[in-house]
Design an enzyme around this catalytic site. Structure first.
Site, PDB file in Angstrom:
ATOM      1  N   ARG A  82      -5.103  -7.704  -7.888  1.00  0.00           N
ATOM      2  CA  ARG A  82      -4.606  -7.644  -9.269  1.00  0.00           C
ATOM      3  C   ARG A  82      -5.073  -6.406 -10.033  1.00  0.00           C
ATOM      4  O   ARG A  82      -4.328  -5.858 -10.848  1.00  0.00           O
ATOM      5  CB  ARG A  82      -5.030  -8.915 -10.020  1.00  0.00           C
ATOM      6  CG  ARG A  82      -4.328 -10.171  -9.571  1.00  0.00           C
ATOM      7  CD  ARG A  82      -5.008 -11.420 -10.081  1.00  0.00           C
ATOM      8  NE  ARG A  82      -6.330 -11.594  -9.483  1.00  0.00           N
ATOM      9  CZ  ARG A  82      -7.175 -12.563  -9.805  1.00  0.00           C
ATOM     10  NH1 ARG A  82      -6.839 -13.442 -10.732  1.00  0.00           N
ATOM     11  NH2 ARG A  82      -8.350 -12.669  -9.202  1.00  0.00           N
ATOM     12  N   TYR A 131      -0.348 -20.914   5.686  1.00  0.00           N
ATOM     13  CA  TYR A 131       0.777 -20.441   6.469  1.00  0.00           C
ATOM     14  C   TYR A 131       0.603 -21.055   7.873  1.00  0.00           C
ATOM     15  O   TYR A 131      -0.304 -21.845   8.092  1.00  0.00           O
ATOM     16  CB  TYR A 131       0.785 -18.915   6.527  1.00  0.00           C
ATOM     17  CG  TYR A 131       1.297 -18.238   5.269  1.00  0.00           C
ATOM     18  CD1 TYR A 131       1.019 -18.728   3.995  1.00  0.00           C
ATOM     19  CD2 TYR A 131       2.070 -17.088   5.339  1.00  0.00           C
ATOM     20  CE1 TYR A 131       1.489 -18.112   2.852  1.00  0.00           C
ATOM     21  CE2 TYR A 131       2.545 -16.457   4.198  1.00  0.00           C
ATOM     22  CZ  TYR A 131       2.254 -16.967   2.964  1.00  0.00           C
ATOM     23  OH  TYR A 131       2.727 -16.355   1.828  1.00  0.00           O
ATOM     24  N   GLN A 156       0.902  -6.563   6.973  1.00  0.00           N
ATOM     25  CA  GLN A 156       0.457  -7.945   7.134  1.00  0.00           C
ATOM     26  C   GLN A 156       1.563  -8.707   7.857  1.00  0.00           C
ATOM     27  O   GLN A 156       2.666  -8.848   7.348  1.00  0.00           O
ATOM     28  CB  GLN A 156       0.184  -8.600   5.784  1.00  0.00           C
ATOM     29  CG  GLN A 156      -0.371 -10.021   5.921  1.00  0.00           C
ATOM     30  CD  GLN A 156      -0.372 -10.775   4.594  1.00  0.00           C
ATOM     31  OE1 GLN A 156       0.687 -11.114   4.075  1.00  0.00           O
ATOM     32  NE2 GLN A 156      -1.557 -11.021   4.070  1.00  0.00           N
TER      33      GLN A 156
END
Length: 397
Positions: free
Chosen positions: A347, A171, A101
């Site tokens: 998760r 971002y 990423q």
């Protein structure tokens, strides 16, 4: 009607083939104390690779020193390549693919710990770093776009199978897309067409840099979850432009803002006490007093981003990756039935890296993740599941 694909069968992602349609999503690891690949980071990704995922995503690979979220994070430079090569070799040895990423944290960047200037669409204060981000000039924007292209080339040199361009969570590229943050009046502000220039230019530069050597995907916000931020309607237009530009092999649909509403992405419990404990005063005091406004609670349910994502699926023809509340085989099958080509998990794999292998053996297996979200504050120390401790346990094959 076309046949619904088997989520556990091999699938094409641009120029590569994954052994199944399950991707470990990018989750900040906090396992790079020297801003370089560590054995701990390699094991963090080797475990879910051995546990059956089709591809794991290394996060967060900043494109510049100032583009990191904090000072121990990796940024893409020649010194990082040997470590990345060890990492990609380890993942490939387990039969999985691996993506990097890449992105620039923009206003989310901690300028103090990075020891480098942060950038934003406008001058912006970061309370964690207690520093202002600089309003990005045209030259700064050109440099960031070029840095993404260079990072993608380094990803190829490092043996990555794909790169994921970070266009989400406010971002830098996402901050430009946000009408709430981007109050510019020049060619990069105002209309959505102008605000999307950084995102579109970045993706095109990455594609030109790597061609068909590796797959190119993007993580795109469907909504910031805040009034005045990126809306689903605008995000749909941006997604159509990205599709028409033809530089992406898939889009991973996400939501929420790291700046003002992170729980809109995660859903479940809001670990206010644990977050406050991760900081020193006065930030910890502020978190305890006002944290409920920042850490808003959204009840957990399976596939909780599906409703918004279905609008994108209805209006786009390109491959899409469904994220958010993917923890069992029934939900994966639902995603396939709704027309998504891949699913991404975070998760659940943090809690149980071998979850996919166990689901492959028994479709009734459900994740042990309780959605307590106490893993979230561990990104400031060493990301892990505090319930199972799974990343430090051997993978059950």
């Amino acid at each position: 009607m076309s046949e619904v694909p088997d989520v556990l069968a091999p699938a094409k992602l641009g120029p590569i083939t994954l052994r199944n349609r399950i991707i470990k999503s990018a989750t900040f690891e906090a396992r790079t104390p020297d801003a370089l690949v560590s054995d701990d980071l390699i094991e963090y990704h080797r475990a879910p690779a051995a546990g059956g995922v089709g591809m794991t995503t290394v996060a967060y690979c900043a494109v510049s020193q100032g583009g990191r979220t904090e000072g121990n994070g990796i940024w893409m430079r020649p010194e990082a390549v040997p470590g990345f090569r060890r990492l990609t070799d380890a993942i490939h040895a387990e039969g999985a693919a691996v993506s990097a990423q890449i992105g620039h944290a923009g206003p989310v960047a901690n300028a103090r710990s990075n020891k480098a200037t942060a950038l934003a669409p406008v001058r912006f204060f970061n309370p964690i770093g207690m520093r202002f981000a600089k309003k990005a000039s045209r030259a700064d924007i050109d440099d960031v776009i070029a840095a993404h292209a260079n990072a993608a080339k380094l990803a190829v040199d490092s043996g990555f199978d794909a790169v994921e361009v970070h266009l989400g969570h406010n971002y830098l590229a996402s901050a430009f897309l946000s009408p709430l943050i981007n109050r510019r009046s020049d060619e990069f502000g105002g209309s959505l067409e102008n605000r999307a220039k950084v995102a579109r230019g970045t993706v095109l530069a990455v594609k030109r840099a790597v061609g068909d050597q590796i797959a190119v995907t993007a993580k795109l916000n469907m909504s910031d979850g805040v009034r005045g931020g990126i809306s689903v309607d605008e995000a749909l237009v941006t997604a159509k432009w990205l599709q028409d530009d033809g530089a992406l092999d898939a889009i991973e649909l996400t939501a929420g803002s790291s700046l003002v509403n992170p729980m809109y992405l995660f859903h479940g419990d809001a670990p206010l006490k644990e977050f406050a404990g991760a900081f020193k005063p006065p930030l910890s005091w502020g978190m305890r007093m006002t944290g409920k406004k920042f850490l808003r609670e959204y009840p957990y349910r399976e596939a909780y981003l599906l409703r918004e994502a279905k609008r994108f699926r209805a209006e786009l023809t390109m491959p899409l990756i469904l994220l958010g509340g993917i923890t069992n085989r029934d939900t994966m099958d639902l995603a396939m039935a709704e027309g998504f080509q891949f699913v991404a998990m975070g998760r659940a794999l943090l809690a149980e890296p071998d979850l996919i292998n166990r689901i492959a053996r028994d479709r009734s297996v459900h994740s042990a993740c309780t959605h307590c979200n106490r893993c979230m504050p561990t990104i400031y120390t060493r990301t892990r599941c505090v319930v199972t401790g799974a990343p430090d346990l051997p993978v059950s094959l």
